[in-house]
Design an enzyme around this catalytic site. Structure first.
Site, short mmCIF file in Angstrom:
data_model
loop_
_atom_site.label_atom_id
_atom_site.label_comp_id
_atom_site.label_asym_id
_atom_site.label_seq_id
_atom_site.Cartn_x
_atom_site.Cartn_y
_atom_site.Cartn_z
N CYS A 73 0.82 -1.21 0.00
CA CYS A 73 0.00 0.00 0.00
C CYS A 73 0.86 1.27 0.00
CB CYS A 73 -0.99 0.03 1.15
SG CYS A 73 -2.21 1.33 0.86
N CYS A 104 -6.12 2.09 -4.12
CA CYS A 104 -5.62 2.62 -2.86
C CYS A 104 -6.54 3.74 -2.38
CB CYS A 104 -4.20 3.15 -3.07
SG CYS A 104 -3.51 3.79 -1.56
C1 FAD Z 1 -0.68 0.12 7.11
C2 FAD Z 1 -1.23 -0.63 5.92
C3 FAD Z 1 -2.25 -0.07 5.17
C4 FAD Z 1 -2.76 -0.73 4.07
N1 FAD Z 1 -3.80 -0.17 3.38
C5 FAD Z 1 -4.36 -0.84 2.36
C6 FAD Z 1 -5.54 -0.33 1.70
O1 FAD Z 1 -6.05 0.73 2.07
N2 FAD Z 1 -6.07 -1.02 0.68
C7 FAD Z 1 -5.52 -2.21 0.27
O2 FAD Z 1 -6.08 -2.82 -0.64
N3 FAD Z 1 -4.41 -2.73 0.86
C8 FAD Z 1 -3.82 -2.08 1.89
N4 FAD Z 1 -2.73 -2.62 2.54
C9 FAD Z 1 -2.00 -3.76 1.92
C10 FAD Z 1 -2.62 -5.14 2.14
O3 FAD Z 1 -2.87 -5.37 3.50
C11 FAD Z 1 -1.68 -6.20 1.57
O4 FAD Z 1 -1.33 -5.85 0.25
C12 FAD Z 1 -2.34 -7.58 1.55
O5 FAD Z 1 -2.58 -8.01 2.88
C13 FAD Z 1 -1.44 -8.59 0.82
O6 FAD Z 1 -1.95 -9.87 0.93
P1 FAD Z 1 -0.96 -11.13 0.89
O7 FAD Z 1 -1.80 -12.34 0.98
O8 FAD Z 1 -0.02 -10.98 -0.26
O9 FAD Z 1 -0.04 -10.97 2.21
P2 FAD Z 1 -0.53 -10.96 3.72
O10 FAD Z 1 -1.97 -10.63 3.83
O11 FAD Z 1 0.45 -10.09 4.43
O12 FAD Z 1 -0.36 -12.48 4.18
C14 FAD Z 1 0.89 -13.15 4.23
C15 FAD Z 1 0.73 -14.35 5.16
O13 FAD Z 1 1.91 -15.18 5.02
C16 FAD Z 1 2.25 -15.69 6.29
N5 FAD Z 1 3.66 -16.05 6.27
C17 FAD Z 1 4.74 -15.26 6.30
N6 FAD Z 1 5.87 -15.96 6.25
C18 FAD Z 1 5.51 -17.24 6.20
C19 FAD Z 1 6.24 -18.48 6.11
N7 FAD Z 1 7.57 -18.52 6.08
N8 FAD Z 1 5.54 -19.63 6.04
C20 FAD Z 1 4.18 -19.62 6.05
N9 FAD Z 1 3.45 -18.50 6.13
C21 FAD Z 1 4.10 -17.32 6.21
C22 FAD Z 1 1.92 -14.52 7.24
O14 FAD Z 1 1.76 -14.98 8.58
C23 FAD Z 1 0.64 -13.96 6.63
O15 FAD Z 1 -0.50 -14.55 7.23
C24 FAD Z 1 -2.22 -1.99 3.68
C25 FAD Z 1 -1.20 -2.59 4.44
C26 FAD Z 1 -0.72 -1.92 5.57
C27 FAD Z 1 0.36 -2.57 6.40
#
Ligand code: FAD
Length: 448
Positions: A197, A376
């Site tokens: 983000c 966003c």
């Molecule tokens: C402050 C902030 C504001 C944001 N605002 C927005 C917004 O307004 N709109 C929007 O759309 N997005 C926003 N986001 C971004 C959004 O949250 C992420 O882009 C999204 O969560 C990505 O999803 P993901 O599944 O790729 O990763 P994540 O949701 O981060 O999931 C990754 C998972 O992998 C697991 N993991 C890590 N390492 C390992 C390992 N070695 N083995 C097994 N599991 C593991 C973790 O525990 C976690 O559960 C924001 C993020 C933050 C921090």
């Protein structure tokens, strides 16, 4: 060294948020058996992993899906921005992992440690091996607070004035720093790495500025937004409005400046000037909101046969299939997709991954294509928001039939009140694939 999920903190005096919230692991698959196998292995139970698992559980046999994730808590991370502004609490963003993962999947509470893609196997930190027919990599990003000397120490000191919305451990501290603020520089940073983000660092800045206005402290504050990037936002359509907004609200924006060190005792932040790398500047602060450097998880970076030269999972940007291993797909922040890393992007990628993975399971070629859609909600104050939506070409791909580059109260309430439910009850259940259908309807069938 205390490890909390993805974030490494040394000598932290803080408990993990899992402990604070009282979430404990239950209902997960035992690790006593050191070999497991499954049809679909999902690495990471975050936004991407959970939503794809939810789509596949009803399509495959019982126990055919294994989800590997070490965390007891699933966070709705987009809400952390509102936590930093005092509008929500961290507990509002958090649910027990056991409650959000689809009940028909097996959850293994462990971390991937090593990949063996040529043998369709991964090895875990606790010593188990899991073999799979198909693999989804959804590991998110790791936060690297440790790369900035003085930062971890400053974050764990309640009186330091240093905070970050990026970790559930510190998001509530942002609001407490704001409440305690009396006068001086309030500095907001953007690191020199990809981030999740990319709008969140400036949302923290705008909300803080608005808070200080509403509480009679604005005339004593000098608000500075310091970014490593050469622009305020990558999409011109929104960047133009944001630059005007900063001028109007007297926010001092500096480009190509990277936070490299914090001197907590002197309350001084050291920035490198990226276009004159031999030069640094020292900036005194009363409040310092830090967006930490980020990278793909170390375990993934070490798996050199499946990542690109930057350490991100190497997938085809249209089909989301791995460039070498046809039974591996990727979704979300840990991939090398050249788009902004958001949960909104993950929702749009979900449908493509699902369709293409089903095709590959049937022995067909993947046909569905992702156009880079990401979004966003740039919250600009308590009650206003610019909803940026765009594609790979950085062209606006707006859902509503209005100019979304203008600040709007509707978008603010969508972000604050509607999107969390959409996430918990739509996306994580595998039912929300982004707003494409609504975009078409609102644009009378002409929207992309
Ligand atoms: C402050 C902030 C504001 C944001 N605002 C927005 C917004 O307004 N709109 C929007 O759309 N997005 C926003 N986001 C971004 C959004 O949250 C992420 O882009 C999204 O969560 C990505 O999803 P993901 O599944 O790729 O990763 P994540 O949701 O981060 O999931 C990754 C998972 O992998 C697991 N993991 C890590 N390492 C390992 C390992 N070695 N083995 C097994 N599991 C593991 C973790 O525990 C976690 O559960 C924001 C993020 C933050 C921090």
């Amino acid at each position: 060294m205390l490890k909390h999920g993805r974030v490494c903190f040394s000598k932290s005096r803080y408990q993990s948020v899992d402990q604070i919230l009282g979430f404990h692991s239950r209902n997960y698959s035992s690790n006593n058996v050191s070999r497991k196998s499954c049809e679909l292995l999902v690495l990471g139970g975050g936004a991407g992993g959970c939503s794809i698992a939810a789509k596949f559980v009803p399509k495959l046999d019982k126990n055919a899906v294994i989800i590997l994730d070490p965390s007891d808590v699933h966070y709705y991370q987009p809400m952390l921005t509102m936590v930093g502004a005092g509008v929500k609490k961290v507990k509002d963003c958090a649910r027990p992992m056991s409650k959000v993962l689809p009940s028909g999947a097996r959850w293994v509470k462990d971390s991937v440690y090593e990949f063996e893609p040529e043998n369709n196997t991964i090895h875990t930190k606790l010593g188990a091996s899991i073999s799979y027919n198909y693999l989804l990599v959804a590991l998110g990003l790791q936060l690297r607070f440790d790369l900035i000397p003085g930062l971890e120490e400053a974050l764990t000191d309640p009186e330091s004035g240093v905070c970050s919305n990026y970790s559930p451990l510190y998001a509530e501290k942002t609001f407490s720093v704001l409440q305690k603020f009396k006068e001086g520089n309030a500095v907001f940073t953007f690191p020199n790495t990809p981030v999740k983000c990319a709008g969140a660092p400036q949302k923290a800045c705008y909300l803080s500025e608005d808070y200080l206005c509403r509480n009679g402290k604005r005339n004593k504050a000098n608000i500075m937004y310091k970014t490593s990037l050469p622009v305020i936002f990558s999409v011109k359509h929104y960047a133009e409005e944001l630059v005007k907004l900063c001028k109007r609200r007297d926010i001092d924006v500096s480009y190509r400046q990277e936070l490299v060190k914090i001197n907590k005792d002197k309350k001084e932040a050291i920035f490198k000037l990226l276009d004159e790398p031999e030069k640094v500047i020292e900036v005194p602060y009363s409040m310092l909101h830090v967006t930490p450097p980020m990278s793909s998880p170390s375990e993934l970076q070490n798996a050199t046969s499946i990542v690109d030269s930057t350490g991100y999972l190497n997938v085809n940007k249209n089909t989301l299939q791995h460039q070498i291993y046809s039974n591996i797909f990727g979704i979300g922040d840990c991939t090398n997709l050249p788009t902004s890393k958001t949960a909104a992007a993950v929702a749009a990628q979900g449908k493509v991954v699902c369709n293409n993975l089903l095709s590959v399971m049937r022995g067909e070629k993947p046909r569905a294509e992702y156009n880079g859609y990401t979004s966003c909600p740039l919250v600009t104050g308590y009650g206003s928001c610019i909803l940026a939506e765009f594609d790979y070409g950085l062209k606006p791909l707006e859902t509503f039939p209005i100019d979304q580059s203008k600040e709007s109260a509707l978008m603010y309430y969508l972000k604050k009140d509607f999107m969390p439910s959409l996430y918990w009850f739509g996306m994580l259940k595998g039912r929300w694939n982004g707003p494409q259908v609504f975009r078409k309807i609102f644009h009378l069938g002409f929207g992309k």
